[in-house]
Design a protein around this motif. Structure first.
Motif, PDB file in Angstrom:
ATOM      1  N   ARG A 152     -38.594  17.854 -16.246  1.00 49.73           N
ATOM      2  CA  ARG A 152     -37.221  17.387 -16.428  1.00 49.73           C
ATOM      3  C   ARG A 152     -36.491  17.205 -15.097  1.00 49.73           C
ATOM      4  NH1 ARG A 152     -38.409  20.373 -20.920  1.00 49.73           N
ATOM      5  NH2 ARG A 152     -37.815  22.369 -19.974  1.00 49.73           N
ATOM      6  N   ALA A 153     -36.782  18.021 -14.106  1.00 48.31           N
ATOM      7  CA  ALA A 153     -36.153  17.836 -12.792  1.00 48.31           C
ATOM      8  C   ALA A 153     -36.561  16.494 -12.185  1.00 48.31           C
ATOM      9  CB  ALA A 153     -36.529  18.987 -11.858  1.00 48.31           C
ATOM     10  N   LYS A 190     -30.030  17.467 -18.479  1.00 49.16           N
ATOM     11  CA  LYS A 190     -29.567  18.730 -17.902  1.00 49.16           C
ATOM     12  C   LYS A 190     -29.244  19.743 -18.993  1.00 49.16           C
ATOM     13  CE  LYS A 190     -27.816  16.910 -13.519  1.00 49.16           C
ATOM     14  NZ  LYS A 190     -26.605  16.653 -12.689  1.00 49.16           N
ATOM     15  N   ILE A 242     -28.855  11.471 -17.873  1.00 46.20           N
ATOM     16  CA  ILE A 242     -28.969  12.577 -16.919  1.00 46.20           C
ATOM     17  C   ILE A 242     -28.253  13.817 -17.458  1.00 46.20           C
ATOM     18  CG2 ILE A 242     -28.217  13.377 -14.637  1.00 46.20           C
ATOM     19  CD1 ILE A 242     -28.724  10.417 -13.700  1.00 46.20           C
ATOM     20  N   ALA A 243     -27.049  13.619 -18.008  1.00 44.80           N
ATOM     21  CA  ALA A 243     -26.296  14.743 -18.564  1.00 44.80           C
ATOM     22  C   ALA A 243     -27.050  15.377 -19.725  1.00 44.80           C
ATOM     23  CB  ALA A 243     -24.915  14.270 -19.011  1.00 44.80           C
ATOM     24  N   ILE A 276     -34.814  13.646 -14.090  1.00 43.18           N
ATOM     25  CA  ILE A 276     -33.441  13.446 -13.626  1.00 43.18           C
ATOM     26  C   ILE A 276     -33.424  12.711 -12.290  1.00 43.18           C
ATOM     27  CG2 ILE A 276     -31.419  14.670 -12.732  1.00 43.18           C
ATOM     28  CD1 ILE A 276     -32.023  16.840 -14.882  1.00 43.18           C
ATOM     29  N   ASP A 280     -32.531  20.852 -20.513  1.00 41.80           N
ATOM     30  CA  ASP A 280     -33.265  21.755 -19.627  1.00 41.80           C
ATOM     31  C   ASP A 280     -32.651  23.148 -19.658  1.00 41.80           C
ATOM     32  OD1 ASP A 280     -35.380  22.043 -17.583  1.00 41.80           O
ATOM     33  OD2 ASP A 280     -33.694  22.465 -16.252  1.00 41.80           O
ATOM     34  N   GLU A 281     -31.333  23.228 -19.640  1.00 41.95           N
ATOM     35  CA  GLU A 281     -30.665  24.522 -19.715  1.00 41.95           C
ATOM     36  C   GLU A 281     -31.001  25.232 -21.017  1.00 41.95           C
ATOM     37  OE1 GLU A 281     -27.997  27.678 -18.657  1.00 41.95           O
ATOM     38  OE2 GLU A 281     -28.987  26.102 -17.480  1.00 41.95           O
TER      39      GLU A 281
END
Length: 298
Positions: free
Chosen positions: A217-218, A257, A253-254, A221, A260-261
């Protein structure tokens, strides 16, 4: 060719439909003319085709109904031929794509499989006489995934050509094939039209549909961030949902994130899914949230 009814999909029994993002709504108002195509029998609703022209090229995006997670196929129409990107999930939706192709009266000069996930290739054999070009790694993954499900990969994917990454032309129009690694899938081919400022990014971006958890995921992004200032990304044709505009790169992108969190901090896959749904309450495709356990590493 007989018309097929929608099969029982078990975990592939897909749920809610996509909603319009701001970018997609604006694009529909300005350029797109949605046309509901004919349903191919059974209880499956018809998909829709969204068409616009830019710089002498016409783009047709077929969006599957919500029961098939709004997966897309794109038909790029040049003066004398077509470029097809992806095959959709099940025969009824692929037959609707084939009907749109037939309505143009033009031959498919090239077909591309963007990545390995079966919702984009499992109905490829509906397209008789069309072979899908892709990367060897994608083809090998398709073969392995089909075998794991006690099936066979579509012959027109297995026998397709290896795609050449980089710039080429179709009917005098520049076309660029890009290869992105370790984003939503291990490999994704994006098809870019620099003069028209249109990019078929497929599962790099979903629009109004819950995303699959992805590979890295990093890196996903970072890849989307690299496209923010790319002039070719003015209009985005995506892998799930309606065509949209570059602003939805920020939305994607949001989303990643938040996902992923949730994947890193939630107590369970169900809790992660609940967090994502709470953050994006208007999204559809709940089935894709059911994939989270397959990516759960804690």
């Amino acid at each position: 060719m007989t018309h097929s009814t929608s099969p029982t999909l078990s975990r592939r029994t897909l749920l809610k439909g996509a909603t319009l993002s701001i970018g997609a709504a604006a694009l529909l108002r300005e350029t797109l003319k949605p046309l509901r195509v004919r349903a191919q029998g059974g209880d499956l609703p018809a998909g829709t085709v969204h068409t616009f022209s830019k710089g002498g090229v016409t783009f047709h995006t077929y969006v599957s109904p919500s029961q098939a997670v709004n997966v897309t196929s794109h038909i790029v129409e040049f003066d004398d031929q077509l470029l097809l990107v992806d095959a959709t999930f099940i025969p009824p939706t692929a037959m609707e794509v084939a009907g749109t192709i037939a309505a143009t009266g033009k031959p498919v000069g090239m077909a591309v499989l963007s990545h390995e996930h079966p919702d984009h290739w499992s109905a490829a054999d509906v397209f008789e006489g069309v072979r899908f070009s892709t990367l060897p790694a994608i083809r090998e993954a398709v073969i392995a995934e089909a075998a794991a499900g006690d099936g066979q990969a579509p012959a027109n994917v297995v026998e397709g050509a290896d795609i050449a990454i980089g710039m080429t032309e179709m009917s005098g129009v520049p076309v660029e094939f890009r290869h992105y690694e370790n984003t939503e899938a291990p490999h994704i081919i994006a098809t870019v039209f620099p003069e028209q400022q249109v990019a078929i990014v497929q599962d790099l971006v979903y629009n109004g549909v819950f995303f699959a958890p992805g590979v890295d995921r990093a890196n996903w992004i970072a890849t989307l961030e690299s496209l923010r200032d790319d002039p070719a990304c003015e209009t985005l044709l995506v892998g799930h949902g309606l065509p949209t505009t570059r602003g939805d790169l920020d939305t994607a992108i949001a989303y990643i994130k938040v996902m992923d969190e949730a994947m890193n901090t939630a107590a369970s896959p169900d809790d992660a899914a609940a967090s994502i749904k709470a953050a994006f309450p208007g999204y559809g495709g709940d089935f894709l949230l059911s994939l989270i356990p397959e990516y759960w590493t804690r």
